[in-house]
Scaffold this active site. Sequence first.
Site, PDB file in Angstrom:
ATOM      1  N   TYR A  74      92.990   9.357 -50.324  1.00 46.25           N
ATOM      2  CA  TYR A  74      92.240   8.264 -50.939  1.00 46.25           C
ATOM      3  C   TYR A  74      90.996   7.939 -50.119  1.00 46.25           C
ATOM      4  O   TYR A  74      89.924   7.664 -50.675  1.00 46.25           O
ATOM      5  CB  TYR A  74      93.132   7.024 -51.076  1.00 46.25           C
ATOM      6  N   GLU A  84     105.311  12.516 -55.184  1.00 43.29           N
ATOM      7  CA  GLU A  84     106.099  11.299 -55.384  1.00 43.29           C
ATOM      8  C   GLU A  84     107.280  11.552 -56.316  1.00 43.29           C
ATOM      9  O   GLU A  84     108.334  10.912 -56.197  1.00 43.29           O
ATOM     10  CB  GLU A  84     105.224  10.162 -55.942  1.00 43.29           C
TER      11      GLU A  84
END
EC number: 1.17.4.1
Length: 329
Positions: free
Chosen positions: A105, A198
């Site tokens: 990010y 995830e």
Amino acid sequence: MTKIYDAANWSKHEDDFTQMFYNQNVKQFWLPEEIALNGDLLTWKYLGKNEQDTYMKVLAGLTLLDTEQGNTGMPIVAEHVDGHQRKAVLNFMAMMENAVHAKSYSNIFLTLAPTEQINEVFEWVKNNRFLQKKARTIVSVYKTIKKNDEISLFKGMVASVFLESFLFYSGFYYPLYFYGQGKLMQSGEIINLIIRDEAIHGVYVGLLAQEIYKKQTPQKQKELYAWALNLLQELYENELEYTEDVYDQVGLAPDVKKFIRYNANKALNNLGFDHWFEEEDVNPIVINGLNTKTKSHDFFSTKGNGYKKATVEPLKDSDFIFTEKGCIQ
């Protein structure tokens, strides 16, 4: 009595699934620097102020959750599970959260935004009450895990699954929304890689939680299920407010709420529980973002077809000659 230390014996399976998850984690391993982001700059410049603001905020929110999961959540769960192989898989996942996902990010921020704007969004993270409550609620469950206490460990695992299979997805929505339209594709590629990570994190920890749950009496199972639903409801209500706070300015809050309910049901599935929310149609653009031609959104696949791994070259003596001031020459 002197403690006897034993070594991890990878030639012998601890169970029938952990080594499979280890192998899949390794197959999926990637690094942020291996994905170029400059191709997103032109699209970014043509986005409106509110669109840029929302995009920055959702990524910053994801960064906070990944940071806490990598620094706190996964390490605490790993500390209290039995089995060296299980600990290794959980520690590998913890490393991915902060060293890869959170850093990814920041790489997106550094490519798209000036330093001042980046600093502002990280200040926003500290001041947004819904985001802070989300992190505080999950971390508080982790902090209650006690040594040799399977019930508190189960609750920590439930919190972990809710974080990775549910709470992340209000943040994933917006990058997928653009990716499904063929916009901000490099950033979307990173999001898809993170989502796939995830996915296996949620499934693996969910399996560990189910092991504990199945050993309990029917009465204790009923109590634990009620506890899990209460936690889900608390997180969901906060998630609705967080979604409105971030997405109202781009008119997407109702769609995002459908998406988070969809993923809340998936989180419950990972724990072996039935769906809690009614089935709804999720925005097809976002689903398209999860099923692009460059991707097989399947956590038992290897890296996506759009992923380009860096070329690895043998080290040479010259690689260790540095000319920067203060380095050995």
